[in-house]
Design a protein around this motif. Sequence first.
Motif, PDB file in Angstrom:
ATOM      1  N   UNK A 178       0.824  -1.207   0.000  1.00 33.81           N
ATOM      2  CA  UNK A 178       0.000   0.000   0.000  1.00 33.81           C
ATOM      3  C   UNK A 178       0.862   1.263   0.000  1.00 33.81           C
ATOM      4  N   UNK A 179       1.998   1.206   0.661  1.00 36.14           N
ATOM      5  CA  UNK A 179       2.897   2.364   0.686  1.00 36.14           C
ATOM      6  C   UNK A 179       3.593   2.519  -0.673  1.00 36.14           C
ATOM      7  N   UNK A 180       4.097   1.427  -1.235  1.00 37.28           N
ATOM      8  CA  UNK A 180       4.847   1.484  -2.491  1.00 37.28           C
ATOM      9  C   UNK A 180       3.945   1.760  -3.697  1.00 37.28           C
ATOM     10  N   UNK A 181       2.699   1.308  -3.635  1.00 41.11           N
ATOM     11  CA  UNK A 181       1.719   1.477  -4.705  1.00 41.11           C
ATOM     12  C   UNK A 181       2.238   1.055  -6.079  1.00 41.11           C
ATOM     13  N   UNK A 182       2.620  -0.243  -6.234  1.00 38.97           N
ATOM     14  CA  UNK A 182       3.023  -0.685  -7.570  1.00 38.97           C
ATOM     15  C   UNK A 182       1.832  -0.655  -8.527  1.00 38.97           C
ATOM     16  N   UNK A 183       2.113  -0.878  -9.770  1.00 38.61           N
ATOM     17  CA  UNK A 183       1.098  -0.720 -10.818  1.00 38.61           C
ATOM     18  C   UNK A 183      -0.097  -1.664 -10.623  1.00 38.61           C
ATOM     19  N   UNK A 184       0.159  -2.896 -10.224  1.00 37.48           N
ATOM     20  CA  UNK A 184      -0.923  -3.889 -10.089  1.00 37.48           C
ATOM     21  C   UNK A 184      -1.147  -4.253  -8.626  1.00 37.48           C
ATOM     22  N   UNK A 185      -1.245  -3.272  -7.764  1.00 38.64           N
ATOM     23  CA  UNK A 185      -1.344  -3.541  -6.328  1.00 38.64           C
ATOM     24  C   UNK A 185      -2.609  -4.325  -5.990  1.00 38.64           C
TER      25      UNK A 185
END
Length: 65
Positions: A22-29
């Motif tokens: 949730x902190x990093x927010x990758x593209x396909x979270x």
Amino acid sequence: MLPQITAESIVMLVAPTVVGLLIARPRHVGKIMAVILAIALVFYLLLTFTGETIPPPPVEPTFGA
């Protein structure tokens, strides 16, 4: 008692991963979190319904009580 311990263990393993995602927010979270939560749920249900139980502690006889 075992399902509660199992649930706590799974939460302790999965929660840091979910918070990190949730902190990093990758593209396909959303997809990643769905897979992680599905694996955790399957693991929990597997341990819950396989009949694994912890036997109760032995009862010690008490005299004069």
